[in-house]
Design an enzyme around this catalytic site. Structure first.
Site, PDB file in Angstrom:
ATOM      1  N   ARG A  11       0.870  -1.181   0.000  1.00 21.32           N
ATOM      2  CA  ARG A  11       0.000   0.000   0.000  1.00 21.32           C
ATOM      3  C   ARG A  11       0.903   1.227   0.000  1.00 21.32           C
ATOM      4  O   ARG A  11       2.036   1.181   0.499  1.00 21.32           O
ATOM      5  CB  ARG A  11      -0.896   0.022   1.249  1.00 21.32           C
ATOM      6  CG  ARG A  11      -1.822  -1.174   1.394  1.00 21.32           C
ATOM      7  CD  ARG A  11      -2.623  -1.062   2.689  1.00 21.32           C
ATOM      8  NE  ARG A  11      -3.565  -2.157   2.858  1.00 21.32           N
ATOM      9  CZ  ARG A  11      -3.324  -3.272   3.549  1.00 21.32           C
ATOM     10  NH1 ARG A  11      -2.146  -3.430   4.144  1.00 21.32           N
ATOM     11  NH2 ARG A  11      -4.245  -4.217   3.647  1.00 21.32           N
ATOM     12  N   LYS A  71      -2.302  -2.197   7.854  1.00 18.57           N
ATOM     13  CA  LYS A  71      -3.511  -1.686   8.503  1.00 18.57           C
ATOM     14  C   LYS A  71      -3.636  -2.255   9.916  1.00 18.57           C
ATOM     15  O   LYS A  71      -3.308  -3.397  10.170  1.00 18.57           O
ATOM     16  CB  LYS A  71      -4.744  -2.074   7.683  1.00 18.57           C
ATOM     17  CG  LYS A  71      -4.939  -1.223   6.435  1.00 18.57           C
ATOM     18  CD  LYS A  71      -6.283  -1.515   5.792  1.00 18.57           C
ATOM     19  CE  LYS A  71      -6.541  -0.577   4.622  1.00 18.57           C
ATOM     20  NZ  LYS A  71      -7.856  -0.830   3.995  1.00 18.57           N
ATOM     21  N   ARG A 122      -0.224  -2.501  -6.750  1.00 23.60           N
ATOM     22  CA  ARG A 122      -0.584  -3.570  -5.798  1.00 23.60           C
ATOM     23  C   ARG A 122      -1.551  -4.557  -6.452  1.00 23.60           C
ATOM     24  O   ARG A 122      -1.398  -5.769  -6.312  1.00 23.60           O
ATOM     25  CB  ARG A 122      -1.196  -2.919  -4.559  1.00 23.60           C
ATOM     26  CG  ARG A 122      -1.659  -3.867  -3.465  1.00 23.60           C
ATOM     27  CD  ARG A 122      -2.040  -3.018  -2.248  1.00 23.60           C
ATOM     28  NE  ARG A 122      -2.885  -3.706  -1.297  1.00 23.60           N
ATOM     29  CZ  ARG A 122      -2.436  -4.451  -0.295  1.00 23.60           C
ATOM     30  NH1 ARG A 122      -1.129  -4.625  -0.143  1.00 23.60           N
ATOM     31  NH2 ARG A 122      -3.267  -5.025   0.561  1.00 23.60           N
TER      32      ARG A 122
END
Length: 303
Positions: free
Chosen positions: A152, A176, A250
């Protein structure tokens, strides 16, 4: 952020803590939840109803208004998810006894297949970068990492030198929810990082960014917006007409792995997806490409 006066600072602080600790949300998602809550509370102001006296019919009206305003179903779903989370918090905090969002249905989101670059398009973008300059080499290393490791953009700009284990050909990534994962790194990416490290000394790091891998001209870590603009610029230079962003690298990473025969579970681990269901979108991408091949090459489809 404009929060309704009915909501005390303490309640806001407690809700923020709930999102951070109980939900393990990223900073960006947390900000989006609070912003969406602010919009809902703004909706309540003209009708003089505070958040503790909301019922399901009012929520249904709110959802209908979002639709009338032309808000996309994807954005509606995010807003409703944030409101549901807020009322679950109020239940746990003892501020309400019944959850008015219990029967609220989230709008159905159609499957949106991500844009994918071919290997030729990725090489064209990378080859468009002038690596004779320090910034060019930095950018080449960044985009190679985006594709080779499926990062990311937030993981890329926050990557630390101390999290590189290049002799063992892997890197440690904080994703995350502040969750750590180990990602294999290609020899091509290792080589590009090595070239960048020869230049990095030209950018004395600011305090707090001494360990940051990629620095801007002022010695600070790059912003996500800066990386977004770089991707757009190099795609245009390479003649790539697709609408792409850093996230496209990605998507391409995952799709190319799947096309090459990689196991879906392994792709899930490398992408840092909490649920295999999130990763399964790439099976749809693969099926789309397969159908295109059948249409193009099967004898029954020839004129």
């Amino acid at each position: 952020m404009n929060i309704d006066p009915y909501l005390s600072d303490r309640t806001i602080a407690n809700y923020r803590t709930y999102l951070m600790l109980e939900r393990s949300l990223s900073d960006n998602t947390l900000s989006a939840y609070l912003e969406d809550l602010s919009k809902f509370l703004d909706y309540l102001k003209p009708i003089s109803i505070d958040y503790c006296h909301v019922d399901s019919s009012l929520l249904t009206d709110f959802l209908a208004d979002l639709s009338d305003l032309g808000i996309s179903t994807r954005s509606q779903a995010r807003i409703i998810s944030g409101i549901k989370s807020f009322y679950r918090f109020l239940m746990l905090d003892g501020k309400i006894e019944d959850d008015p969002t219990f029967l609220l249905e989230t709008p159905k989101i159609g499957l949106k297949l991500p844009e994918v670059l071919t290997l030729g398009e990725i090489d064209a973008i990378l080859d468009s970068i002038d690596v004779s300059t320090s910034l060019g080499q930095r950018n080449r290393a960044m985009l190679e990492l985006l594709y080779s490791c499926g990062l990311r953009v937030s993981e890329l700009v926050n990557l630390q030198i101390s999290n590189l284990f290049l002799d063992d050909e892997y890197i440690s990534v904080i994703g995350k929810g502040n969750k750590q994962r180990l990602v294999p790194i290609s020899r091509r990416a290792i080589q590009e990082i090595g070239y960048w490290m020869e230049y990095r000394g030209e950018f004395p790091p600011k305090k707090g960014d001494e360990d940051t891998l990629f620095l801007n001209r002022r010695g600070a870590r790059l912003t996500r917006v800066m990386v977004f603009h770089l991707v757009k610029e190099y795609a245009e230079m390479a003649g790539v007409k697709k609408s792409i962003s850093p996230h496209t690298f990605r998507h391409s990473f995952a799709t190319h792995l799947l096309e090459g025969g990689a196991n879906l579970r392994a792709i899930q681990e490398m992408l840092g997806h909490e649920s295999i269901l999130t990763t399964e979108i790439y099976t749809h991408v693969d099926m789309k490409l397969l159908r295109e091949q059948v249409v193009r090459f099967h004898p029954r489809n020839r004129e």
